[in-house]
Scaffold this motif. Sequence first.
Motif, PDB file in Angstrom:
ATOM      1  N   SER A  21       1.002  -1.249   0.004  1.00 24.69           N
ATOM      2  CA  SER A  21      -0.049   0.028   0.210  1.00 24.69           C
ATOM      3  C   SER A  21       0.843   1.263   0.154  1.00 24.69           C
ATOM      4  O   SER A  21       0.682   2.188  -0.703  1.00 24.69           O
ATOM      5  CB  SER A  21      -1.031  -0.087   1.102  1.00 24.69           C
ATOM      6  OG  SER A  21      -1.463  -1.101   1.383  1.00 24.69           O
ATOM      7  N   SER A  22       1.995   1.225   0.791  1.00 24.47           N
ATOM      8  CA  SER A  22       2.923   2.374   0.778  1.00 24.47           C
ATOM      9  C   SER A  22       3.469   2.505  -0.481  1.00 24.47           C
ATOM     10  O   SER A  22       3.559   3.958  -0.948  1.00 24.47           O
ATOM     11  CB  SER A  22       3.918   2.084   1.864  1.00 24.47           C
ATOM     12  OG  SER A  22       3.393   1.795   3.093  1.00 24.47           O
ATOM     13  N   ASP A  46      15.334   1.233   3.019  1.00 29.12           N
ATOM     14  CA  ASP A  46      16.036   2.470   3.900  1.00 29.12           C
ATOM     15  C   ASP A  46      16.450   1.727   4.999  1.00 29.12           C
ATOM     16  O   ASP A  46      17.210   2.630   6.107  1.00 29.12           O
ATOM     17  CB  ASP A  46      14.971   3.645   3.952  1.00 29.12           C
ATOM     18  CG  ASP A  46      13.649   3.082   4.557  1.00 29.12           C
ATOM     19  OD1 ASP A  46      13.300   3.414   5.863  1.00 29.12           O
ATOM     20  OD2 ASP A  46      12.918   2.267   3.994  1.00 29.12           O
TER      21      ASP A  46
HETATM   22  P1  GDP Z   1       1.010  -3.758   2.829  1.00 21.93           P
HETATM   23  O1  GDP Z   1       0.344  -4.629   3.987  1.00 21.93           O
HETATM   24  O2  GDP Z   1       1.972  -4.672   2.084  1.00 21.93           O
HETATM   25  O3  GDP Z   1       0.010  -2.934   2.196  1.00 21.93           O
HETATM   26  O4  GDP Z   1       1.862  -3.044   3.691  1.00 21.93           O
HETATM   27  P2  GDP Z   1       2.015  -1.357   4.368  1.00 21.93           P
HETATM   28  O5  GDP Z   1       2.258  -0.526   3.058  1.00 21.93           O
HETATM   29  O6  GDP Z   1       0.585  -1.181   4.824  1.00 21.93           O
HETATM   30  O7  GDP Z   1       3.239  -1.307   5.093  1.00 21.93           O
HETATM   31  C1  GDP Z   1       3.559  -2.369   6.443  1.00 21.93           C
HETATM   32  C2  GDP Z   1       4.471  -1.765   7.410  1.00 21.93           C
HETATM   33  O8  GDP Z   1       5.694  -1.430   6.681  1.00 21.93           O
HETATM   34  C3  GDP Z   1       3.755  -0.244   7.862  1.00 21.93           C
HETATM   35  O9  GDP Z   1       4.063  -0.130   8.986  1.00 21.93           O
HETATM   36  C4  GDP Z   1       4.571   0.701   6.971  1.00 21.93           C
HETATM   37  O10 GDP Z   1       4.881   1.969   7.640  1.00 21.93           O
HETATM   38  C5  GDP Z   1       6.046   0.081   6.775  1.00 21.93           C
HETATM   39  N1  GDP Z   1       6.827   0.193   5.404  1.00 21.93           N
HETATM   40  C6  GDP Z   1       6.134   0.190   4.272  1.00 21.93           C
HETATM   41  N2  GDP Z   1       6.868   0.705   3.360  1.00 21.93           N
HETATM   42  C7  GDP Z   1       8.190   1.169   3.931  1.00 21.93           C
HETATM   43  C8  GDP Z   1       9.463   1.444   3.713  1.00 21.93           C
HETATM   44  O11 GDP Z   1       9.799   1.633   2.498  1.00 21.93           O
HETATM   45  N3  GDP Z   1      10.449   1.692   4.610  1.00 21.93           N
HETATM   46  C9  GDP Z   1       9.915   1.421   5.813  1.00 21.93           C
HETATM   47  N4  GDP Z   1      11.076   1.550   6.783  1.00 21.93           N
HETATM   48  N5  GDP Z   1       9.020   1.128   6.245  1.00 21.93           N
HETATM   49  C10 GDP Z   1       8.219   0.732   5.365  1.00 21.93           C
END
Ligand code: GDP
Length: 318
Positions: free
Chosen positions: A149-150, A257
């Motif tokens: 999602s991010s 990162d």
């Molecule tokens: P999804 O379940 O695959 O959609 O994952 P999300 O986008 O909701 O992210 C899951 C967790 O990983 C969250 O706490 C985000 O803040 C963290 N996160 C996502 N992308 C990154 C990134 O590029 N770097 C870091 N350090 N944390 C990330």
Amino acid sequence: MILAQLPRFHLSILAKPSFALSSSHFNFLNPKPSVEVARTLFSFTSKSNLATVEPIPLSVSDSSDLDDAPVEISLDKLFIPPETDISGEDSTSLTARILKGSNIVLSKYARDAQVVQADYVKSSVKTEDCPADGLPEFALVGRSNVGKSSLLNSLVRRKRLALTSKKPGKTQCINHFRINDKWYLVDLPGYGYASAPHELKQDWNKFTKDYFLNRSTLVSVFLLVDASIPVKQIDLEYASWLGQNQVPMTLIFTKCDKRKKKKNGGKKPEENIKEFQDLIQGFFETTPPWIMTSSVTNQGRDEILLHMAQLRNYWLKH
Ligand code: GDP
């Protein structure tokens, strides 16, 4: 052995981007949905002249972090898009053509990469229910919590667009987002929920596999892999399934990162990435394209969009 004789050179994954996104317009006529064309995208590679490029080591890191050694990529591990000739390139010019933090060579099709508009279109439970307008699409898939999602939000520069597919009832759907009215980003359900019931896992497998195999407008799957943690078996299985079924795949390494080594033997993103690639090597005829990303620093965002643009424009032309 031929591979051992291939020249090696160093590419810094930290170098500044060599390419800015192009804003020129592409005449989006006559899309030709064809599973075959999409699948051949990744079986093409120009192997013939690789050994003629001189092995000049390139030290192009601009990082002050001395711990960040440049990543070494041999020429046979590059992703060279179709209709792209690198035989006349010396190592300096070739390096300039490789997208930062990736193994992807830019082709003449890399244009119209900017995202100016992004709209949620629909959530489908079956491949047949997906949009039928023939626009090319890229599917994002990965383990839950991988950062999908991010990444989606970062690609479209909208903080909450991906929330749409996290709403109740939509997490198990094929969610389509239309970009610039010309192509789709598709958010697929995350896999690997430890607590998901067996039946749900089975269902998920069935419908996403059906989507991968039968969606004629799918240009490439973007398989997200968390580079901040050790290699997971389930991600290897996923990559191997895509490879064995010849579904075009790009590997997106997320959370690059997160660089701190953990005391319990944790590795740096580059080490996890290398290990993942070594382990999947056998599943692919040629090395799949890969890109390092971070949704925190936006690393890899422009590179993903340029890569999507060149795959898309080639697909449209053929
Ligand atoms: P999804 O379940 O695959 O959609 O994952 P999300 O986008 O909701 O992210 C899951 C967790 O990983 C969250 O706490 C985000 O803040 C963290 N996160 C996502 N992308 C990154 C990134 O590029 N770097 C870091 N350090 N944390 C990330």
